[in-house]
Design an enzyme around this catalytic site. Structure first.
Site, PDB file in Angstrom:
ATOM      1  N   PRO A 161      45.036  10.317  29.739  1.00 19.87           N
ATOM      2  CA  PRO A 161      43.739  10.711  29.164  1.00 19.87           C
ATOM      3  C   PRO A 161      43.585  10.124  27.768  1.00 19.87           C
ATOM      4  O   PRO A 161      44.261  10.540  26.834  1.00 19.87           O
ATOM      5  CB  PRO A 161      43.813  12.242  29.132  1.00 19.87           C
ATOM      6  CG  PRO A 161      45.272  12.552  29.101  1.00 19.87           C
ATOM      7  CD  PRO A 161      45.967  11.457  29.848  1.00 19.87           C
TER       8      PRO A 161
ATOM      9  N   ASP B 112      47.298   8.784  23.887  1.00 24.34           N
ATOM     10  CA  ASP B 112      47.461   9.568  25.109  1.00 24.34           C
ATOM     11  C   ASP B 112      47.404  11.044  24.729  1.00 24.34           C
ATOM     12  O   ASP B 112      48.314  11.563  24.070  1.00 24.34           O
ATOM     13  CB  ASP B 112      48.803   9.217  25.761  1.00 24.34           C
ATOM     14  CG  ASP B 112      49.009   9.904  27.109  1.00 24.34           C
ATOM     15  OD1 ASP B 112      48.312  10.899  27.397  1.00 24.34           O
ATOM     16  OD2 ASP B 112      49.890   9.453  27.867  1.00 24.34           O
ATOM     17  N   HIS B 113      46.339  11.708  25.168  1.00 22.79           N
ATOM     18  CA  HIS B 113      46.112  13.092  24.735  1.00 22.79           C
ATOM     19  C   HIS B 113      47.063  14.080  25.404  1.00 22.79           C
ATOM     20  O   HIS B 113      47.076  15.267  25.052  1.00 22.79           O
ATOM     21  CB  HIS B 113      44.666  13.502  25.029  1.00 22.79           C
ATOM     22  CG  HIS B 113      44.100  14.455  24.017  1.00 22.79           C
ATOM     23  ND1 HIS B 113      44.843  15.006  23.000  1.00 22.79           N
ATOM     24  CD2 HIS B 113      42.855  14.968  23.872  1.00 22.79           C
ATOM     25  CE1 HIS B 113      44.091  15.812  22.283  1.00 22.79           C
ATOM     26  NE2 HIS B 113      42.874  15.810  22.784  1.00 22.79           N
ATOM     27  N   ARG B 114      47.884  13.624  26.347  1.00 24.68           N
ATOM     28  CA  ARG B 114      48.871  14.529  26.934  1.00 24.68           C
ATOM     29  C   ARG B 114      49.976  14.848  25.930  1.00 24.68           C
ATOM     30  O   ARG B 114      50.553  15.942  25.960  1.00 24.68           O
ATOM     31  CB  ARG B 114      49.501  13.891  28.178  1.00 24.68           C
ATOM     32  CG  ARG B 114      48.557  13.722  29.351  1.00 24.68           C
ATOM     33  CD  ARG B 114      49.229  12.980  30.490  1.00 24.68           C
ATOM     34  NE  ARG B 114      49.648  11.629  30.099  1.00 24.68           N
ATOM     35  CZ  ARG B 114      50.251  10.775  30.920  1.00 24.68           C
ATOM     36  NH1 ARG B 114      50.528  11.144  32.170  1.00 24.68           N
ATOM     37  NH2 ARG B 114      50.590   9.567  30.500  1.00 24.68           N
TER      38      ARG B 114
ATOM     39  N   VAL C 171      49.794  13.445  22.432  1.00 23.95           N
ATOM     40  CA  VAL C 171      49.288  13.317  21.059  1.00 23.95           C
ATOM     41  C   VAL C 171      47.990  14.116  20.954  1.00 23.95           C
ATOM     42  O   VAL C 171      47.000  13.787  21.605  1.00 23.95           O
ATOM     43  CB  VAL C 171      49.024  11.839  20.691  1.00 23.95           C
ATOM     44  CG1 VAL C 171      48.488  11.742  19.268  1.00 23.95           C
ATOM     45  CG2 VAL C 171      50.289  11.005  20.844  1.00 23.95           C
TER      46      VAL C 171
END
Length: 460
Positions: free
Chosen positions: A254, A430-432, A434
């Site tokens: 994401p 990467d929003h998983r 960060v």
């Protein structure tokens, strides 16, 4: 007539010159049947999904057969050349069937391509245009061999697989054409794209069934290829690998992208000062060097950004080293070589490493190993006059920094509007692993250093 024994022939197989590659395209043969070769001699050039490399033969002998013409994509592990290690009869004489010998290993050398000058993103567009090297015509096929390959035109005997290149086979499959019914017009009886299209044009319209047992499936419309109006380019090599990686990254991680516009006037002044510094004599000094160092300092202050997501084990893997990737645009497509252990390098060492990376990319000698193991990447879209972008993560990495064009703009400086050197930075992550806070801190740190480069000393 001389008959060779199985032990006198070695079949050199297509090696995996990268890490886990499955295929490579033969770009050029440097030898022909009958030529004498020695151990370590380069016999062909191939293009993998990562780079173009030259393959050396691992033994002495006489070339007996080239199993594939130039332009053919071959699976790793498939024999590509047969060599008589006894130096036996000339290539024109008959020989007994050869059993494939045990696999031989060879080390791929990196290649330098004439006329190809890749553009390292951040160093400007190549001065000369590039054009792919013209293919040679395939080696002549013996008349009796061609007869066997094509089969008896009167229908006697078993007809072998028609001769056609992979892109032509795909076109025939898409158009529903049986290649066995196509009359070839290419050299040595090879079926061309035009032959397939001619077969489609001349085929009679199918008769509608009197009483269909079930609704007929809807057929996709056939698009006629017009060589004067469009060009079809096979997707392979670096472009194919890049496309697959980008799709995988975009639909797996994401992505979030944040932006900041920053006054880099002091950074540009520092660049000019460093060019006169003895410690940087002979080294390439430019804004990308200081941007790279600023990112390394920001990573040191925010180490969680330098990580990857392990889906199989459901773990976040924090890296205690930084292999800094620099995106490069080449005639084969986008590649991202990286500077190993960039976090341990001083500013002059980093400048030297960047210079070597540039020279290697421009000469087309970037090795597959140089593109493995990256942890974070910089892409400089500003070299093309673009203000910024929303870059897609390099697979296996958690962040990528895009640098926009540095332009003279009106800026409020010390309470007054003055012309200043300004650029826009974009950080995709990467929003998983960060979150917004961490991503914002990293981007803000990079911007702060570029605005006040003396922080390179106080924060490093």
């Amino acid at each position: 007539m001389t008959t060779m024994t199985d032990a006198s022939v070695r079949e050199f197989k297509m090696p995996d010159v990268g890490e886990g590659l499955t295929e490579a395209e033969i770009l050029k043969w440097y030898v022909q049947p009958g030529d004498t070769v020695t151990d370590g001699q380069v016999v062909c050039e191939v293009e993998t999904a990562k780079a173009a490399v030259e393959l050396p033969i691992p033994y002495d002998g006489v070339v007996r057969e080239l199993h594939f013409p130039e332009g053919t994509t071959v699976d790793v592990g498939t024999p590509i050349i047969a060599v008589d290690v006894t130096g036996g009869a000339p290539a024109g004489e008959a020989q007994a069937p050869v059993e494939t010998a045990a696999p031989e290993k060879s080390e791929a050398k990196e290649t330098q391509k004439e006329g190809r000058k890749p553009v390292l993103v951040g160093y400007g567009v190549a001065e000369t245009s590039t054009r792919r090297r013209p293919r040679k015509a395939p080696a002549p096929v013996a008349e009796e061999t061609l007869s066997v390959l094509q089969g008896d035109l009167n229908g006697h005997g078993k007809q072998a697989r028609p001769l056609a290149k992979p892109p032509v086979r795909k076109l025939a499959k898409d158009l529903g054409v049986d290649l066995a019914t196509v009359r070839p017009s290419g050299p040595d009886g090879i079926i061309t794209r035009e032959d397939v299209q001619a077969a489609v044009a001349s085929a009679p319209a199918p008769e509608a069934p009197a009483v269909p047992a079930a609704p007929a499936p809807v057929q996709a419309p056939v698009v006629t290829y017009d060589s004067g109006r469009e060009t079809r380019i096979p997707v392979k090599g670096v472009r194919k690998a890049t496309a697959q990686a980008m799709v995988g990254s975009a639909f797996t991680a994401p992505h979030v992208t944040e932006f900041v516009t920053v006054d880099v006037t002091r950074t540009m002044k520092l660049v000019e000062e460093l060019k006169q510094d003895r410690d940087f004599e002979g080294l390439r000094v430019n804004p990308l060097l200081l941007i790279a160092k600023a990112l390394l300092v920001a990573i040191k202050r925010n180490p969680d950004i330098n990580a990857s997501w392990d889906e199989a084990n459901q773990e976040i893997v924090r890296k205690h080293y930084v292999n800094l990737g620099i995106a490069a645009a080449t005639p084969r497509g986008l590649i991202v070589p990286n500077i190993k252990d960039a976090h341990d390098k001083t500013l002059p060492q980093l400048a030297e490493a960047l210079g070597e990376l540039v020279a290697t990319a421009r000469e087309g000698r970037t090795s597959p190993a140089a593109m493995q193991g990256g942890t974070i990447t910089i892409t400089n879209v500003g070299v093309f006059g673009v203000d910024t972008g929303t870059p897609i993560l390099n697979p296996g990495e958690s962040a990528i920094l895009a640098v926009g064009a540095i332009k003279l703009q009106p800026w409020v400086h010390k309470g007054k509007v003055k012309p200043r050197q300004v650029t826009t930075l974009a950080l995709s992550f990467d929003h998983r692993l960060v979150d917004g806070e961490l991503g914002s801190k990293v981007l803000a740190d990079v911007a702060a250093i570029l605005e006040q480069p003396k922080r390179l000393i106080t924060w490093a």
